[in-house]
Structure formats: C-alpha cells, structure tokens
Design an enzyme around this catalytic site. Structure first.
Site, mmCIF file in Angstrom:
data_model
loop_
_atom_site.group_PDB
_atom_site.id
_atom_site.type_symbol
_atom_site.label_atom_id
_atom_site.label_comp_id
_atom_site.label_asym_id
_atom_site.label_seq_id
_atom_site.Cartn_x
_atom_site.Cartn_y
_atom_site.Cartn_z
ATOM 1 N N HIS A 121 42.689 2.684 12.960
ATOM 2 C CA HIS A 121 42.438 1.235 12.842
ATOM 3 C C HIS A 121 40.927 0.985 12.855
ATOM 4 O O HIS A 121 40.177 1.687 13.546
ATOM 5 C CB HIS A 121 43.113 0.499 13.998
ATOM 6 C CG HIS A 121 43.073 -0.990 13.837
ATOM 7 N ND1 HIS A 121 41.962 -1.730 14.160
ATOM 8 C CD2 HIS A 121 43.981 -1.864 13.350
ATOM 9 C CE1 HIS A 121 42.205 -3.011 13.888
ATOM 10 N NE2 HIS A 121 43.414 -3.122 13.395
ATOM 11 N N GLU A 148 43.142 -2.492 5.259
ATOM 12 C CA GLU A 148 42.639 -3.518 6.164
ATOM 13 C C GLU A 148 41.125 -3.608 6.037
ATOM 14 O O GLU A 148 40.400 -2.849 6.702
ATOM 15 C CB GLU A 148 42.997 -3.163 7.607
ATOM 16 C CG GLU A 148 44.465 -3.224 7.920
ATOM 17 C CD GLU A 148 44.687 -3.665 9.359
ATOM 18 O OE1 GLU A 148 45.404 -4.650 9.565
ATOM 19 O OE2 GLU A 148 44.108 -3.054 10.262
HETATM 20 P P1 PGA Z 1 44.329 -9.938 12.301
HETATM 21 O O1 PGA Z 1 44.325 -8.380 12.690
HETATM 22 O O2 PGA Z 1 45.665 -10.231 11.670
HETATM 23 O O3 PGA Z 1 44.138 -10.659 13.618
HETATM 24 O O4 PGA Z 1 43.207 -10.158 11.357
HETATM 25 C C1 PGA Z 1 44.896 -7.418 11.851
HETATM 26 C C2 PGA Z 1 44.739 -6.050 12.449
HETATM 27 O O5 PGA Z 1 43.732 -5.793 13.126
HETATM 28 O O6 PGA Z 1 45.611 -5.178 12.284
#
Ligand code: PGA
Length: 251
Positions: A100, A172
């Site tokens: 992540h 992401e």
């Molecule tokens: P968020 O986080 O939806 O608060 O932007 C997503 C994540 O970190 O997986």
C-alpha cells in the site's frame, strides 16, 4: 455495473466496540440487497480486529472476507512490530494488502521487499492484493506507464500464480488517496489499460482482477466501476461508515 470486488481498508481506525457496532449496522442495511450480486466483499482490518471481525461476520451472517493491511515475508524471527502470514491465517485472515502506498511512503517499503511478500503469500495460497500507483501527480501518461511497469515488474518478479483469483492488483495513485478527489476517469481508464496489458503479457490467459482505489465514494463509484478493465474498488475513508460501505457494496 460490473464491479466484482469491493474491498474496504480500515487503516488504523476502530476499536473492538466500534467494529462490532459497524458489523451490526452493516448487517441490518446490507442483507436486503446481498442476494442479487455475486460480488466478493473484503475488509482489510487492523490486526487487533481480525479474529473478532471474523466472529462477527459469522454471528451476523455477513458475506465479508476479512484480511490484513500488511504482512512480513518471514514465517517468524526477530522482526519487532511485524506480523507473519502464519499468524494472520491463524486468526482467520484470508488475504493481505501488500505494498500500500502508505506503507511505501511512511514506512519505507521498497518493491524488492514487497516482491518477497507477494511470493510468500502466493506460495502459501494466501490471497494477495498488491497496490501500485504513482506517488505524485504524473507529468503525463508516459510517466504513469513507466512507474507502473517498473512497480509491476519488480513487485511481481519470479511470481507464479497458483490459482485464479489468488492475486489482485489495485491501482491506487497516492495523490488521490484520502484527498476526497479521485483521479479523473480518463486517467483511471488509461492506467488500468497499462496494467492489464502488462499483466496479459506476463501472465497470459490468467485472471487477475484489477481494482481502483483513491477517494472512492458513493459519488464516483458508479462511474469508476463502469470503466472497462475496472473489476473492483478499494475503499479507505468511505469504508469506515457502515452506511456508505454497504451502499458501495450494493451498487
Ligand atoms: P481513500 O483510501 O479511499 O480514503 O482515499 C484508499 C486507500 O488508501 O486504500
């Protein structure tokens, strides 16, 4: 709507009581619409909540798969503050987020370490949800392509897929995480194309679901989920509310 995977990431939020209240509320709201979707619902919980969250899912009959937000690649050892796959599985975790962007940016995780974790998870039939994405808004699509290809080839070096669905990838872009503003649809579409083309070349014919994460909410989930090559969504902030998470899971 083609979303097949809806995964929440609770980050470092919630005590036992808060988790239980969430599960109770979620079960009250979600049950009505659960029949019509064949969707895989996951929740990456803090380590301290994994077994109790599993128990709650049984008690409230929730179709939620509980996972972790990180793991080490060693089975045991002198790694203060870390956790092993064997310990997660022992508490009932079914999957782990790996790489992540917060692990990368705040705790210095590098692709080579993430690669070892992915290999460990897949070699033990433990589902891995690998996160990739730019850490800054890219100057252009070529920069995105370069970053994604580098992360994918390093994090998936020598990786073998044991079974369909054992590996999931989340795109992401960290500049969209927790900001309330997702990446724009065109950018998401193109980034997913880059990733899925790369995966096709590397793992021809194998199914690797591709999720988008970064400020997904009820406002934008439908249009993001409608994009080609978006198989699911990874939700941080909005997964903390039982009302919003169940609405996202029922879309
Ligand atoms: P968020 O986080 O939806 O608060 O932007 C997503 C994540 O970190 O997986």
């Amino acid at each position: 709507m083609q979303i097949q995977f809806v995964v929440g990431n609770w980050k470092m939020y919630k005590t036992q009581d808060e988790m239980r209240a969430f599960m109770r509320e979620f079960s009250q709201i979600y049950r009505a619409s659960s029949e019509r979707t064949g969707r895989w619902l996951g929740l990456a919980a803090p380590f301290t909540l994994i077994d109790a969250a599993r128990a709650c899912c049984g008690e409230f009959q929730l179709p939620l798969h509980i996972g972790a937000q990180n793991m080490h690649d060693a089975s045991s050892g002198a790694f203060t503050g870390e956790i092993a796959l064997e310990m997660l599985r022992d508490r009932g975790a079914e999957f782990a987020l790996l790489g992540h962007s917060e692990r990368r940016a705040l705790f210095g995780e590098r692709d080579e370490f993430i690669n070892r974790k992915v290999k460990k998870a897949l070699s033990r039939d433990f589902r891995a949800l690998l996160c990739v994405g730019e850490s800054q808004p890219p100057a252009g699509l070529e920069e995105t392509r370069e970053i994604l290809k580098r992360q994918l080839s390093e994090c998936l070096r020598d990786v073998e897929l044991p079974a369909p669905g054992s590996l999931l990838i989340a795109y992401e872009p960290s500049w969209a995480i927790g900001t309330g503003k997702s990446a724009d649809l065109d950018h998401i579409q193109r980034a997913h194309e880059i990733i899925s083309d790369w995966l096709q070349q590397r793992f021809a014919g194998q199914t690797i679901p591709l999720l988008y994460g970064g400020s997904v909410t009820l406002r934008n989930a439908q249009s993001i989920g409608a994009l080609a090559r978006v198989d699911g969504i990874l939700i941080g902030g909005a997964s903390l509310s039982a009302g919003e998470f169940s609405a996202l899971a029922s879309l």
